[in-house]
Design an enzyme around this catalytic site. Sequence first.
Site, short mmCIF file in Angstrom:
data_model
loop_
_atom_site.label_atom_id
_atom_site.label_comp_id
_atom_site.label_asym_id
_atom_site.label_seq_id
_atom_site.Cartn_x
_atom_site.Cartn_y
_atom_site.Cartn_z
N CYS A 23 35.99 34.93 51.23
CA CYS A 23 36.62 33.63 50.98
C CYS A 23 35.72 32.47 51.38
CB CYS A 23 37.93 33.52 51.77
SG CYS A 23 39.03 34.94 51.64
N ASP A 24 35.04 32.58 52.52
CA ASP A 24 34.40 31.42 53.13
C ASP A 24 32.88 31.51 53.27
OD1 ASP A 24 36.95 30.37 53.46
OD2 ASP A 24 37.19 31.24 55.45
N CYS A 28 37.53 35.84 56.81
CA CYS A 28 37.26 36.39 55.46
C CYS A 28 35.92 35.89 54.93
CB CYS A 28 38.40 35.99 54.51
SG CYS A 28 38.11 36.48 52.80
#
Length: 308
Positions: free
Chosen positions: A140-141, A137
């Site tokens: 997300c990261d 992701c």
Amino acid sequence: MADSRKEYDVIIIGGGPAGLSAGIYAARARLATLLIERGAIGGQIINAEWVENYPGFAEGVGGIALTEAMHQQAAKFGLETLVTEVTGVKVKGKQKVVSTARGDFTARAVIVAGGSERQKLGIPGEAEYTGKGVSFCATCDGAFFRDKPVAVVGGGNAAITEALELTKFASKITVIHRRHELRATKILQEKAFAEPRIEFLWDTVPEEIIGETFVSKMRVRNVKTNKKSDLEVAGIFMSVGFRPNTAFLGGLLELDETGAVVTSDRMETSVPGILAAGDIRSGSIRQVIAAAGDGAVAAISAEKYISG
């Protein structure tokens, strides 16, 4: 508040666009409806920072904002929501019993909208370095890889969307694709090809992920020449497809060769009174608008099943 002693008209498994749309239609039809989601309401789309192709939003809309609005709309009509994991579904006479980590819940109809999850490659180092450089992701990261080189594995819409998201952070993004042309839509391809920080490694597959505490490089192989080489990267984003979340069904429903639920055009499955909608069903095009449409059809079919 969800009540395990209550018999619901409809239980919806999954809180993505398909499940939320089903919730709007079922609750608005005055059916006692419970939606069960194991994680964050919204499903995979909450990982999309911006959705440009959902009708009614000329400038686009954030994935989280879109699904939050859907959830609020469904709740306004009386949808109940429970956050827990579904562990099984079984048929008991005319009832459907949905087993969860917080007890069993019964309903007259069930809509399975559990979506799908990122497919894993299964190569050496993938599991070991997940969370230590391997990610599924970018939203997300991505920020963890500011000014660092990263790789994205895949060539479809999801992979190219990930690559474009990573241009906000990474110094260089190498897209590794096993073919010599992308499967992503033309508009995404145009954006990616125009981005100077995105490079492409064609006809190539990952073989191994290498590092110490964190990822330091990926060993890749050219599928035409079989030549192997090492690509130095700090992060690797896997985007090679999705796997339907059907393990909890335990063989109850007919599945296709990919593990997706086989349905009719009315979202009916092989078991009367159990419907399926969204990315979990066979033939899904994995688009938010299609998932929402599936959810509406499933809810209407559930209502007809209950009344008839």
